[in-house]
Design a protein around this motif. Structure first.
Motif, mmCIF file in Angstrom:
data_model
loop_
_atom_site.group_PDB
_atom_site.id
_atom_site.type_symbol
_atom_site.label_atom_id
_atom_site.label_comp_id
_atom_site.label_asym_id
_atom_site.label_seq_id
_atom_site.Cartn_x
_atom_site.Cartn_y
_atom_site.Cartn_z
ATOM 1 N N ALA A 186 -32.728 -26.352 -0.592
ATOM 2 C CA ALA A 186 -31.944 -26.980 0.302
ATOM 3 C C ALA A 186 -30.511 -27.579 -0.191
ATOM 4 N N ASP A 187 -30.561 -27.471 -1.506
ATOM 5 C CA ASP A 187 -29.348 -27.995 -2.126
ATOM 6 C C ASP A 187 -28.162 -26.692 -2.341
ATOM 7 N N ALA A 188 -28.811 -25.484 -2.257
ATOM 8 C CA ALA A 188 -27.758 -24.231 -2.654
ATOM 9 C C ALA A 188 -26.905 -24.025 -1.870
ATOM 10 N N PHE A 189 -25.900 -23.346 -2.359
ATOM 11 C CA PHE A 189 -24.998 -22.786 -1.501
ATOM 12 C C PHE A 189 -24.883 -21.277 -1.332
ATOM 13 N N HIS A 190 -24.924 -20.691 -0.173
ATOM 14 C CA HIS A 190 -25.105 -19.445 0.026
ATOM 15 C C HIS A 190 -24.074 -18.545 1.038
ATOM 16 N N TYR A 191 -23.403 -17.647 0.499
ATOM 17 C CA TYR A 191 -22.730 -16.744 1.412
ATOM 18 C C TYR A 191 -23.202 -15.201 1.139
ATOM 19 N N GLY A 192 -23.481 -14.379 2.217
ATOM 20 C CA GLY A 192 -23.665 -13.057 2.077
ATOM 21 C C GLY A 192 -23.018 -12.409 3.067
ATOM 22 N N VAL A 193 -22.927 -10.940 2.833
ATOM 23 C CA VAL A 193 -22.272 -10.121 3.928
ATOM 24 C C VAL A 193 -23.065 -8.705 3.808
ATOM 25 N N THR A 194 -23.413 -8.208 5.146
ATOM 26 C CA THR A 194 -23.994 -6.937 5.109
ATOM 27 C C THR A 194 -23.129 -6.083 5.961
ATOM 28 N N GLU A 195 -22.811 -4.844 5.361
ATOM 29 C CA GLU A 195 -21.912 -3.881 6.288
ATOM 30 C C GLU A 195 -22.754 -2.523 6.434
ATOM 31 N N VAL A 196 -22.820 -2.167 7.402
ATOM 32 C CA VAL A 196 -23.625 -0.787 7.785
ATOM 33 C C VAL A 196 -23.174 0.007 8.468
ATOM 34 N N VAL A 197 -23.250 1.218 8.277
ATOM 35 C CA VAL A 197 -22.532 2.527 8.895
ATOM 36 C C VAL A 197 -23.648 3.268 9.278
#
Length: 387
Positions: A186-197
């Motif tokens: 709960a203290d962490a920072f998270h960014y994620g991206v998913t690109e699908v074709v």
């Protein structure tokens, strides 16, 4: 005052130089240079950007991050595939995080061979230690007629920073199931991206579970490039305390006769905040499109908040499309029904909340993962189910 972008650029410059010196592919090296230049010039997104107006990430730039290896170890990794062709298609200029990922990312390529069915799930496990930052970038190529399951998990135990990207190609008549489970501290920072074709007759089924992070953002883009494709893009965010979770999705029907289904649910307690922005595009030539989108939110506290914006942009008449969003509390009638059968009020509320969330978790067909998520949801509710 020194901007957070300047602080981040300064601390990542030496890491970038080291990563660049180790890059033996000239095309990838040039891409990394362009990406870092973009980051240096544009920085991280702020609330002044339309797609980020509900999510303030300034806190991420105030810490000093020790960049470490993401520890990518993949049984199906194919080092023989040159990554630059896929990386050239990656939208690194969508924001500063994606630019930084391409500049610093550890790239791995998974190839699922043509007409091959992989029985065991392909696992991607990532964890950022306290004060550490990781930048995994995974390319998945599901060749024509193949079938496989990807399990992507994040479990940072402390205040780490994860910046992850996954690019997926589902070729003609391929079938790919993708589970993404974010259960960072709960203290962490998270960014994620998913690109699908998705290619002709391809099938992509993803379930995204977001339980962790102080600030967590996931961008997912799905694009149909040939007729007959089908996609399920579903998710659950379950938040406590002051957690903030943001999901931005884009499903792009560029061709005729494709189907997309999207159901996202949110359960929010305390002072947590959820953001959902889902866009479905139906292009002018995309007749026969069937696109369904839904976002439902359950607020367990008067101080919890959701900003939801499902969107349809349709440029063709011959389509079947719908979208909708709800934000509310537990149904009084359902609660009354349980109370009249002798179930204590707290347990009754928790059972109803559990049932609301389980619609998404039940999509997961790997029993070990489903059981773990069941336990996590019940733990959040301080509830046990017998039997």
């Amino acid at each position: 005052m020194v901007s957070t972008t300047a602080v981040m650029e300064t601390q990542f410059t030496e890491v970038f130089k080291t990563r660049l010196a180790a890059e033996d592919d000239a095309a990838v090296r040039e891409l990394r240079e362009r990406a870092f230049t973009y980051f240096a010039e544009n920085g991280c997104p702020t609330v002044r950007h339309e797609d980020w107006k509900y999510t303030n990430v300034a806190a991420i730039g105030k810490d000093i991050w020790n960049v470490v290896s993401a520890g990518i170890e993949l049984e199906h990794e194919d080092p023989g595939v040159r990554a630059h062709a896929m990386l050239e298609k990656f939208r690194f200029d969508r924001n500063g995080f994606t630019a930084l990922n391409l500049a610093l990312g550890e790239v791995a390529v998974i190839k699922i061979a043509k007409d091959t069915s992989v029985d065991e799930p392909i696992e991607l496990n990532f964890s950022a230690a306290d004060s550490s930052a990781i930048f995994p970038h995974v390319v998945v190529i599901s060749e024509a007629g193949s079938k496989a399951t990807i399990v992507e998990s994040y479990s940072s135990p402390a205040k780490g920073f994860t910046n992850a990207a996954v690019q997926i190609v589902v070729e003609d008549n391929a079938n790919l199931t993708h589970y993404r489970v974010q259960k960072d501290s709960a203290d962490a920072f998270h960014y994620g991206v998913t690109e699908v074709v998705i290619g002709r007759g391809g099938s992509y089924d993803t379930t995204n579970i977001n339980l962790g992070g102080a600030i967590a953002r996931h961008d997912i883009d799905v694009k149909f490039t040939a007729e007959g494709g089908e996609a399920w893009v579903d998710g659950l965010y379950m938040l406590n305390g002051s957690q903030h979770s943001d999901t931005h999705s884009s499903i792009d029907h560029t061709v005729p006769n494709c189907i997309s289904h999207q159901t996202y649910k949110g359960v929010l307690n305390d002072t947590s905040r959820g953001v959902f922005n889902g866009k479905v595009f139906v292009r002018e030539n995309a007749h026969g499109t069937d696109a369904q989108q839904s976002n439902k939110n359950l607020l367990l506290s008067n101080d919890a908040r959701v900003d939801t914006k499902p969107q349809l942009e349709i440029f063709n008449d011959d389509v079947k499309c719908s979208h909708g969003a709800t934000v509310g509390q537990l149904e009084d009638e359902e609660l009354f029904y349980l109370l009249t059968r002798g179930i204590p009020e707290t347990l009754a509320k928790n059972l109803l909340t559990y049932g609301f969330a389980e619609e998404i978790i039940n999509k997961i067909e790997i029993e070990a993962i489903k059981s773990e998520l069941d336990a996590a949801v019940l733990n959040r509710l301080n509830t046990k189910l017998e039997g």
